[in-house]
Design a protein around this motif. Structure first.
Motif, PDB file in Angstrom:
ATOM      1  N   GLY A 161       0.820  -1.204   0.000  1.00 54.11           N
ATOM      2  CA  GLY A 161       0.000   0.000   0.000  1.00 54.11           C
ATOM      3  C   GLY A 161       0.855   1.256   0.000  1.00 54.11           C
ATOM      4  O   GLY A 161       2.030   1.233  -0.346  1.00 54.11           O
ATOM      5  N   TRP A 162       0.238   2.367   0.394  1.00 55.07           N
ATOM      6  CA  TRP A 162       0.922   3.674   0.437  1.00 55.07           C
ATOM      7  C   TRP A 162       1.306   3.941   1.881  1.00 55.07           C
ATOM      8  O   TRP A 162       0.545   4.510   2.665  1.00 55.07           O
ATOM      9  N   ASN A 163       2.487   3.477   2.255  1.00 54.47           N
ATOM     10  CA  ASN A 163       3.008   3.613   3.613  1.00 54.47           C
ATOM     11  C   ASN A 163       4.495   3.914   3.545  1.00 54.47           C
ATOM     12  O   ASN A 163       5.125   3.717   2.500  1.00 54.47           O
ATOM     13  N   THR A 164       5.070   4.341   4.631  1.00 55.26           N
ATOM     14  CA  THR A 164       6.501   4.603   4.651  1.00 55.26           C
ATOM     15  C   THR A 164       7.245   3.290   4.399  1.00 55.26           C
ATOM     16  O   THR A 164       7.103   2.348   5.165  1.00 55.26           O
ATOM     17  N   PRO A 165       8.015   3.228   3.308  1.00 52.04           N
ATOM     18  CA  PRO A 165       8.682   1.969   2.960  1.00 52.04           C
ATOM     19  C   PRO A 165       9.955   1.743   3.769  1.00 52.04           C
ATOM     20  O   PRO A 165      10.509   2.674   4.352  1.00 52.04           O
ATOM     21  N   PHE A 222      11.622   1.730  -3.003  1.00 57.99           N
ATOM     22  CA  PHE A 222      10.525   0.767  -3.108  1.00 57.99           C
ATOM     23  C   PHE A 222       9.483   1.164  -4.159  1.00 57.99           C
ATOM     24  O   PHE A 222       9.120   0.376  -5.029  1.00 57.99           O
ATOM     25  N   TYR A 223       8.967   2.386  -4.091  1.00 57.40           N
ATOM     26  CA  TYR A 223       7.888   2.791  -5.000  1.00 57.40           C
ATOM     27  C   TYR A 223       8.377   2.966  -6.432  1.00 57.40           C
ATOM     28  O   TYR A 223       7.656   2.639  -7.373  1.00 57.40           O
ATOM     29  N   GLN A 224       9.595   3.437  -6.607  1.00 53.31           N
ATOM     30  CA  GLN A 224      10.135   3.537  -7.968  1.00 53.31           C
ATOM     31  C   GLN A 224      10.376   2.148  -8.543  1.00 53.31           C
ATOM     32  O   GLN A 224      10.119   1.904  -9.719  1.00 53.31           O
ATOM     33  N   ASP A 225      10.858   1.236  -7.709  1.00 58.18           N
ATOM     34  CA  ASP A 225      11.036  -0.150  -8.161  1.00 58.18           C
ATOM     35  C   ASP A 225       9.684  -0.746  -8.562  1.00 58.18           C
ATOM     36  O   ASP A 225       9.578  -1.446  -9.567  1.00 58.18           O
ATOM     37  N   TRP A 226       8.646  -0.450  -7.790  1.00 62.74           N
ATOM     38  CA  TRP A 226       7.307  -0.950  -8.082  1.00 62.74           C
ATOM     39  C   TRP A 226       6.822  -0.457  -9.444  1.00 62.74           C
ATOM     40  O   TRP A 226       6.219  -1.212 -10.211  1.00 62.74           O
ATOM     41  N   ALA A 227       7.088   0.801  -9.770  1.00 58.08           N
ATOM     42  CA  ALA A 227       6.578   1.402 -11.006  1.00 58.08           C
ATOM     43  C   ALA A 227       7.410   1.076 -12.242  1.00 58.08           C
ATOM     44  O   ALA A 227       6.929   1.232 -13.364  1.00 58.08           O
ATOM     45  N   PHE A 255       4.170  12.178  -7.050  1.00 61.25           N
ATOM     46  CA  PHE A 255       3.364  12.072  -5.835  1.00 61.25           C
ATOM     47  C   PHE A 255       4.287  11.862  -4.643  1.00 61.25           C
ATOM     48  O   PHE A 255       5.269  11.121  -4.735  1.00 61.25           O
ATOM     49  N   ILE A 256       3.948  12.507  -3.520  1.00 61.80           N
ATOM     50  CA  ILE A 256       4.723  12.327  -2.285  1.00 61.80           C
ATOM     51  C   ILE A 256       3.759  12.229  -1.102  1.00 61.80           C
ATOM     52  O   ILE A 256       2.591  12.598  -1.205  1.00 61.80           O
ATOM     53  N   CYS A 257       4.291  11.742   0.010  1.00 62.25           N
ATOM     54  CA  CYS A 257       3.590  11.856   1.283  1.00 62.25           C
ATOM     55  C   CYS A 257       4.237  13.043   1.998  1.00 62.25           C
ATOM     56  O   CYS A 257       5.435  13.024   2.289  1.00 62.25           O
ATOM     57  N   PRO A 258       3.468  14.118   2.261  1.00 60.30           N
ATOM     58  CA  PRO A 258       4.039  15.322   2.863  1.00 60.30           C
ATOM     59  C   PRO A 258       4.095  15.299   4.392  1.00 60.30           C
ATOM     60  O   PRO A 258       4.313  16.333   5.005  1.00 60.30           O
ATOM     61  N   ILE A 259       3.908  14.145   4.996  1.00 58.40           N
ATOM     62  CA  ILE A 259       3.909  14.062   6.459  1.00 58.40           C
ATOM     63  C   ILE A 259       5.307  13.708   6.961  1.00 58.40           C
ATOM     64  O   ILE A 259       5.959  12.794   6.427  1.00 58.40           O
ATOM     65  N   ASP A 260       5.739  14.431   7.982  1.00 59.14           N
ATOM     66  CA  ASP A 260       7.027  14.185   8.641  1.00 59.14           C
ATOM     67  C   ASP A 260       8.141  14.034   7.600  1.00 59.14           C
ATOM     68  O   ASP A 260       8.238  14.841   6.702  1.00 59.14           O
ATOM     69  N   GLY A 312      11.418   7.685   1.277  1.00 62.12           N
ATOM     70  CA  GLY A 312      11.071   6.968   0.058  1.00 62.12           C
ATOM     71  C   GLY A 312       9.596   6.863  -0.254  1.00 62.12           C
ATOM     72  O   GLY A 312       9.218   6.212  -1.235  1.00 62.12           O
ATOM     73  N   GLN A 313       8.749   7.524   0.522  1.00 56.51           N
ATOM     74  CA  GLN A 313       7.320   7.472   0.225  1.00 56.51           C
ATOM     75  C   GLN A 313       6.986   8.537  -0.804  1.00 56.51           C
ATOM     76  O   GLN A 313       6.383   9.575  -0.523  1.00 56.51           O
ATOM     77  N   LYS A 314       7.440   8.250  -2.016  1.00 52.58           N
ATOM     78  CA  LYS A 314       7.205   9.122  -3.157  1.00 52.58           C
ATOM     79  C   LYS A 314       7.312   8.278  -4.412  1.00 52.58           C
ATOM     80  O   LYS A 314       7.979   7.237  -4.423  1.00 52.58           O
TER      81      LYS A 314
END
Length: 160
Positions: free
Chosen positions: A32-36, A41-46, A106-111, A117-119
């Motif tokens: 899912g969309w969580n801190t990896p 991780f997300y670039q590898d996924w895409a 896309f990014i997660c703007p929290i903390d 890597g949550q982008k």
């Protein structure tokens, strides 16, 4: 014989429609969309995916997560931008339809989730690159259906 041909035609048409429908991509699959745990991780996924206009990104979020669509500079610098905000805390599933071709960020703007890597950045391809050209991730299904239909029609003709 006529009923067999009608049934076969309807079967083939159904598969062709399915082959050209928009795809849904769950970002990060089961993670899912969580801190990896891995910054890439997300670039590898895409990496091996082809995104087309009309496809849908699904962000499955748990806990304290958000999604913002940002510029390349904000993506590169993990700038906490809320103007491109498309998802918020407390929302567990967010669907984003890809409406334009080109790069999206896309990014997660929290903390410091983005820095961890949550982008993700993807390139969205246009679906109208030519009327007779099928897009790569839809063409294999369409070719398979075409082969099955051709073989079935051949065997139906020699059987009667």
């Amino acid at each position: 014989m006529v009923l067999n041909m009608v049934g076969l035609s309807m079967f083939a048409l159904a598969f062709m429609i399915i082959a050209t429908e928009a795809r849904e991509y769950t970002v990060g699959d089961s993670v899912g969309w969580n801190t990896p745990t891995n910054e890439t991780f997300y670039q590898d996924w895409a990496t091996n995916k082809t995104f087309l206009v009309g496809d849908i990104l699904i962000f499955n979020m748990t806990g304290n997560q958000m999604v913002s669509q940002v510029s390349k500079a904000d993506y590169d610098n993990c700038t906490k931008v809320v103007s491109g905000f498309i998802g918020k805390e407390g929302v567990s599933v967010l669907e984003q339809t890809l409406v334009t071709s080109g790069p999206l960020y896309f990014i997660c703007p929290i903390d410091d989730d983005c820095v961890k890597g949550q982008k993700i950045n993807i390139n969205v391809e246009s679906t109208n690159s030519g009327a007779s050209t099928l897009q790569p991730h839809h063409s294999a299904i369409s070719r398979s259906v075409g082969i099955v239909v051709a073989l079935a029609m051949y065997f139906l003709t020699i059987a009667h």
